[in-house]
Design an enzyme around this catalytic site. Structure first.
Site, short mmCIF file in Angstrom:
data_model
loop_
_atom_site.label_atom_id
_atom_site.label_comp_id
_atom_site.label_asym_id
_atom_site.label_seq_id
_atom_site.Cartn_x
_atom_site.Cartn_y
_atom_site.Cartn_z
N TYR A 1 49.08 45.84 50.19
CA TYR A 1 47.76 46.35 50.09
C TYR A 1 47.37 46.98 48.83
O TYR A 1 46.24 46.80 48.31
CB TYR A 1 47.44 47.41 51.27
N LYS B 1 44.57 45.45 46.40
CA LYS B 1 43.48 46.33 45.99
C LYS B 1 43.42 46.43 44.70
O LYS B 1 42.18 46.67 44.04
CB LYS B 1 43.31 47.35 46.80
#
Length: 259
Positions: free
Chosen positions: A163, A167
């Site tokens: 993640y 991102k």
């Protein structure tokens, strides 16, 4: 606002709130994609705004064919894309040394590859279309793209390697596209939400990241956000009012990044 808006991840959370915000601002041609069913959501939009045309396609943004089909359908129906918002995203966690490859591939596939594929196809369309009308010649644009990153696109937290990496990549993609397309009348920006009350973040409450530092009451404002607070910033960044903003990442996190 006039024009055509395209939003991925539109069935719930920030994506749905973004469509709501576009409609409230006067946009009446909308293209939405999601892996989840959209029939009830589309019915609610057209019920509230009867003059709205909504084109909805089942779309897995990690699949190139799905992304190409979504963008092609948008152009076939409406002739252009003025505002593109890449909201589709997932989380995936685990200790770094034991992180499952399949979790890494799926998380980065949606969050990083998916944003790249969407931006690539959106930029092709926008670069080929005419400028939209504006109240000042200097404000004219061919299109605007906003991708949803995260406060985790600028910091790291434990047990979230895929993640975090994906991102961070979303912000890098926006900066790269800005250097190539700012002079062509296309603006590309990111929003970086903090803890927002969505189905995805509710599921995260069972994991270590919640207590480690992103817990809502640890923000300076003392609460988490709601999807509408992110959507309002997204729509602003797409609008003529943000005509000199590009390559930027807007933190919408209750002040968390001030720590």
């Amino acid at each position: 606002m006039n024009g055509v808006a395209l939003v991925t991840g539109a069935s719930s959370g920030i994506g749905k709130a973004t469509v709501d915000a576009f409609l409230a601002k006067g946009v009446r041609r909308v293209v939405v994609g999601d892996v989840s069913p959209l029939d009830e959501t589309v019915a609610a939009w057209t019920g509230a705004y009867p003059d709205t045309e909504v084109l909805a396609l089942k779309t897995d943004v990690a699949q190139e064919a799905d992304v190409v089909a979504l963008v092609t359908a948008a152009v076939d129906k409406f002739g252009r894309i003025d505002y593109a918002v890449n909201c589709a995203g997932i989380s995936g966690g685990g200790a770094f040394a034991e992180f499952p490859t399949e979790t890494w591939d799926r998380t980065t596939g949606v969050n990083e590859r998916g944003v790249f594929l969407c931006m690539r196809e959106q930029l092709k369309v926008m670069a080929a279309q005419d400028f939209a009308e504006a109240k000042d010649e200097r404000r004219k644009q061919r299109g605007a793209i906003v991708s949803v990153s995260s406060l985790c696109g600028q910091i790291a937290i434990p047990q979230s390697a895929a993640y975090i990496a994906s991102k961070h990549a979303v912000i890098g993609l926006a900066k790269s596209a800005t250097l190539e397309y700012a002079g062509k009348g296309i603006r590309v920006n990111c929003v970086a939400p903090g803890w927002i009350d969505t189905n995805m973040t509710q599921a995260e409450r069972a994991r270590v990241i919640y207590d480690w530092g992103t817990k809502p009451d640890r923000t300076p404002m003392g609460r988490g956000g709601i999807p509408e607070e992110i959507a309002d910033v997204i729509v602003f960044l797409c609008s003529e009012e943000a005509s000199f903003v590009t390559g930027a990442t807007w933190n919408v996190d209750g002040g968390y990044m001030c720590f």
